[in-house]
Design an enzyme around this catalytic site. Sequence first.
Site, mmCIF file in Angstrom:
data_model
loop_
_atom_site.group_PDB
_atom_site.id
_atom_site.type_symbol
_atom_site.label_atom_id
_atom_site.label_comp_id
_atom_site.label_asym_id
_atom_site.label_seq_id
_atom_site.Cartn_x
_atom_site.Cartn_y
_atom_site.Cartn_z
ATOM 1 N N GLY A 106 -11.790 -2.181 -4.163
ATOM 2 C CA GLY A 106 -11.701 -1.028 -5.060
ATOM 3 C C GLY A 106 -10.866 0.101 -4.490
ATOM 4 N N CYS A 107 -11.026 0.347 -3.218
ATOM 5 C CA CYS A 107 -10.283 1.435 -2.564
ATOM 6 C C CYS A 107 -8.800 1.117 -2.492
ATOM 7 C CB CYS A 107 -10.854 1.696 -1.176
ATOM 8 S SG CYS A 107 -12.583 2.247 -1.239
ATOM 9 N N THR A 108 -8.475 -0.140 -2.270
ATOM 10 C CA THR A 108 -7.071 -0.559 -2.233
ATOM 11 C C THR A 108 -6.445 -0.396 -3.608
ATOM 12 O OG1 THR A 108 -7.503 -2.082 -0.412
ATOM 13 C CG2 THR A 108 -5.513 -2.480 -1.728
ATOM 14 N N ALA B 221 -5.846 3.329 -4.339
ATOM 15 C CA ALA B 221 -4.730 3.871 -3.560
ATOM 16 C C ALA B 221 -3.391 3.360 -4.083
ATOM 17 C CB ALA B 221 -4.902 3.510 -2.088
#
Length: 175
Positions: A65-67, A70
């Site tokens: 999710g963070c990738t 970003a």
Amino acid sequence: MARVSGPKAAKGTKPAKRSKIAELETGAMAPAFRLPRDDGASVSLKDFKGRNLVLYFYPKADTPGCTLEAIDFSKLRAAFAKSRTDILGVSADPLPAQVKFKAKHKLAITLASDESKAMLQAYGAWGEKSMYGRKFMGVIRKTYLIDAKGRIAQIWPNVRVAGHAETVLEAARAL
């Protein structure tokens, strides 16, 4: 080490077992901060004076999710720039993890590290989470749009990643 000022600033470097989540509101002045950033320099709220800022908090570098979040913000960086808006991603990851994450995914945005969690607490992005029935303290995925005068223009609590960057861009264009 994070330095945060303002009425909601955390004073210790270690978070309490259960920290009270800051309750910032739209129209309030954004808490000041200074953090180490991915290029070895530091970044502060003052660096964005006269420009809008998307300040987004993410749980852990190089996780799915963070990738995605970003990468989505990176793809839209030029569109944000046309709206006089900069983007800063913040997590509690150590700086080397941030640098590796940025390089691996060729991210076009600035990342900062708040290992002390002082800024995360000041912005209400550090608190109790739950996964598979287990409770733990962690970064709450949250985004702030801060206007050119340093006031909070909009808050997205508990963000869902898909389509989020586009939603924030529309709000930035409206400022």
